[in-house]
Motif scaffolding. Structure first.
Motif, mmCIF file in Angstrom:
data_model
loop_
_atom_site.group_PDB
_atom_site.id
_atom_site.type_symbol
_atom_site.label_atom_id
_atom_site.label_comp_id
_atom_site.label_asym_id
_atom_site.label_seq_id
_atom_site.Cartn_x
_atom_site.Cartn_y
_atom_site.Cartn_z
ATOM 1 N N GLY A 232 -15.567 3.717 -3.879
ATOM 2 C CA GLY A 232 -14.194 4.272 -3.770
ATOM 3 C C GLY A 232 -14.366 5.898 -3.705
ATOM 4 N N ASP A 233 -13.252 6.419 -3.148
ATOM 5 C CA ASP A 233 -13.309 7.684 -2.958
ATOM 6 C C ASP A 233 -12.695 8.462 -4.237
ATOM 7 N N THR A 234 -11.944 7.693 -5.034
ATOM 8 C CA THR A 234 -11.466 8.363 -6.147
ATOM 9 C C THR A 234 -11.268 7.076 -7.041
ATOM 10 N N ALA A 235 -11.168 7.452 -8.246
ATOM 11 C CA ALA A 235 -10.785 6.349 -9.493
ATOM 12 C C ALA A 235 -9.427 5.691 -9.026
ATOM 13 N N ASP A 239 -9.155 1.654 -7.860
ATOM 14 C CA ASP A 239 -8.102 0.886 -8.633
ATOM 15 C C ASP A 239 -7.286 0.187 -7.790
ATOM 16 N N ASN A 240 -6.571 0.868 -7.074
ATOM 17 C CA ASN A 240 -5.486 0.466 -6.097
ATOM 18 C C ASN A 240 -5.882 -0.700 -5.001
ATOM 19 N N ASN A 241 -7.245 -0.282 -4.443
ATOM 20 C CA ASN A 241 -7.969 -1.239 -3.689
ATOM 21 C C ASN A 241 -8.147 -2.605 -4.420
ATOM 22 N N LYS A 274 -4.933 -1.201 6.321
ATOM 23 C CA LYS A 274 -3.638 -1.375 5.978
ATOM 24 C C LYS A 274 -3.656 -0.983 4.514
ATOM 25 N N LEU A 275 -4.673 -1.373 3.706
ATOM 26 C CA LEU A 275 -4.843 -0.835 2.329
ATOM 27 C C LEU A 275 -4.897 0.543 1.980
ATOM 28 N N ILE A 276 -5.626 1.099 3.084
ATOM 29 C CA ILE A 276 -5.831 2.395 2.938
ATOM 30 C C ILE A 276 -4.437 3.164 3.178
ATOM 31 N N ALA A 277 -3.808 2.749 4.186
ATOM 32 C CA ALA A 277 -2.753 3.304 4.380
ATOM 33 C C ALA A 277 -1.476 3.224 3.269
ATOM 34 N N SER A 278 -1.551 2.129 2.660
ATOM 35 C CA SER A 278 -0.538 1.722 1.398
ATOM 36 C C SER A 278 -1.095 2.544 0.297
ATOM 37 N N ALA A 279 -2.297 2.902 0.053
ATOM 38 C CA ALA A 279 -2.741 3.535 -1.169
ATOM 39 C C ALA A 279 -2.477 4.790 -1.062
ATOM 40 N N THR A 280 -2.274 5.440 0.410
ATOM 41 C CA THR A 280 -2.242 6.719 0.227
ATOM 42 C C THR A 280 -0.996 7.337 0.685
ATOM 43 N N THR A 281 0.226 6.245 1.194
ATOM 44 C CA THR A 281 1.343 6.800 1.559
ATOM 45 C C THR A 281 2.502 5.920 0.954
ATOM 46 N N ASP A 282 2.407 4.683 0.535
ATOM 47 C CA ASP A 282 3.321 4.036 -0.071
ATOM 48 C C ASP A 282 3.871 4.342 -1.587
ATOM 49 N N ALA A 289 -0.439 7.978 -4.681
ATOM 50 C CA ALA A 289 -1.119 8.901 -3.786
ATOM 51 C C ALA A 289 -2.264 9.344 -4.784
ATOM 52 N N SER A 290 -3.437 9.415 -3.903
ATOM 53 C CA SER A 290 -4.567 9.947 -4.661
ATOM 54 C C SER A 290 -4.747 11.356 -4.172
ATOM 55 N N PHE A 291 -5.440 12.402 -5.047
ATOM 56 C CA PHE A 291 -5.832 13.752 -4.593
ATOM 57 C C PHE A 291 -7.391 13.921 -4.884
#
Length: 389
Positions: A232-235, A239-241, A274-282, A289-291
């Motif tokens: 995962g790119d961040t914690a 977790d979202n994924n 799709k999961l990437i999109a939802s984890a970063t924009t929804d 959103a992760s930073f």
């Protein structure tokens, strides 16, 4: 905020995952499940497995006092800062491993059972082969960086299933949210367990080389599934994924084929986009959103601090939207101080009304305090919190 291209790059370089039925091992979801990488502190699941073996065999009891060596004391954080000559009860050792992921405690256990950490690592690898973990090799008891210490999501799922089956009597320790060490509360690193319905363990892991790893187990309607995420790119993203692929697992567990095929894995790769999109924009889910900041240079790079045990709160509001907006605005003010952190809106009751606490989570303690200091200078209300608060 992590861009879609950044998230995609992270996925291509090291992301891998699997979800399996805990009862029979059927694969319910998989993306690169046999990709080999560094397990980081997922390693401690095997360390605990062998400790539970020793308990079952009567070699140790929960009250046994384990000695602390100089080698254990020299381990990088995260740790309890045990001193040479100290002793720690087995039960406290278990709790320190499942919550704080203490590297010094992992070595204490290794030396108590194996004589030396090297010999214990050989025991770990032999046990891995006995369990069918053909792609896993252990070199230490903690998960601290070692080029020869490798595993796969599939193997880690195999280990988790075996632990639940063979050591059900001890599995409840992985549900521990907090324990006290010398009067000080220590909260779990496993934030997903605090918010995902049915989740009851088991272990986070992080080193720079691996990214953010997680084994998670959840049970609903009498059915248990196990998920593993590597890289995962961040914690927060990890977790979202995990939450989303566990949802997929539960949706599939009572239906369709018994084994996921390579062709279906390609379908799952599309799902991951799709999961990437939802984890970063929804902005409709509880954790958003992760930073990402530039790579850190702290001990969390070489230890398993898995920096998601501290957060900051910038306000409490009467609705979700306002709370999320306040946390996002605070994140922008912090800039480079954000490190593997994400926006969280924590819903809680205050008297008879519901409040939405506006938070950023995913900090080390020092990062959280530095973030609040900067926000305070900008006339922004802020207080440091632990994730279970």
């Amino acid at each position: 905020m992590v861009s879609l291209s950044q998230a995609a790059d992270a996925r291509e370089s090291r992301y891998a995952s699997i979800v399996v039925d805990a009862d029979n091992g059927n694969v319910l979801y998989a993306v690169n499940p046999d990709r080999r990488s560094f397990p980081a502190s997922l390693t401690k699941v095997m360390t605990l497995y062998l400790l539970f073996d020793a308990l079952e065999q009567g070699k140790l009891t929960m009250n046994s006092r384990l000695p602390v060596s100089a080698h254990a004391n020299r381990q990088a954080p995260s740790k309890l800062n045990l001193q040479p000559g100290d002793r720690i009860d087995v039960e406290d050792a278990v709790l320190a491993l499942v919550t704080k992921s203490a590297n010094d405690v992992a070595v204490v256990v290794a030396e108590a059972i194996g004589g030396s950490e090297d010999d214990f690592a050989e025991m770990m690898t032999r046990k891995a082969r006995q369990l069918g973990m053909s792609a896993t090799t252990y070199r230490n008891a903690s998960g601290l960086p070692d080029a020869g210490q490798i595993s796969t999501p599939r193997d880690q799922a195999t280990l988790a299933r075996a632990l639940v089956r063979h050591h059900a009597h001890y599995y409840h320790y992985f549900s521990t949210r907090q324990f006290k060490w010398k009067g000080q509360p220590i909260s779990t690193h496993n934030r997903l367990m605090l918010r995902y319905q049915g989740a009851d363990g088991i272990k986070t892991g992080y080193i720079n080389a691996s990214g953010f790893n997680l084994i998670a187990s959840a049970k609903r309607n009498g059915k248990r599934i196990v998920g593993v995420v590597f890289g995962g790119d961040t914690a927060g993203w990890r977790d979202n994924n995990m939450a989303q692929i566990l949802d997929k697992g539960f949706a599939r567990v009572n239906s369709a084929p018994t084994l996921r095929s390579a062709a279906v894995e390609e379908e799952d790769r599309a799902d991951l986009d799709k999961l990437i999109a939802s984890a970063t924009t929804d902005k409709t889910q509880p954790i958003k959103a992760s930073f990402k900041a530039p790579p850190a240079t702290s001990d969390s790079d070489i230890g398993d601090a898995d920096p998601d045990s501290w957060g900051i709160q910038v306000g409490a509001f009467g609705d979700y939207k306002t709370s999320h907006k306040a946390a996002s605005a605070a994140a922008k003010k912090l800039g480079g101080l954000i490190s593997a952190a994400s926006v969280e809106v924590a819903k809680a009751k205050s008297g008879k009304r519901m409040v939405y606490r506006s938070r950023l989570v995913g900090f080390t303690e020092d990062q959280a305090r530095a973030a609040c200091k900067r926000l305070s200078k900008a006339k922004q209300a802020c207080r440091v919190v632990q994730p279970s608060a």
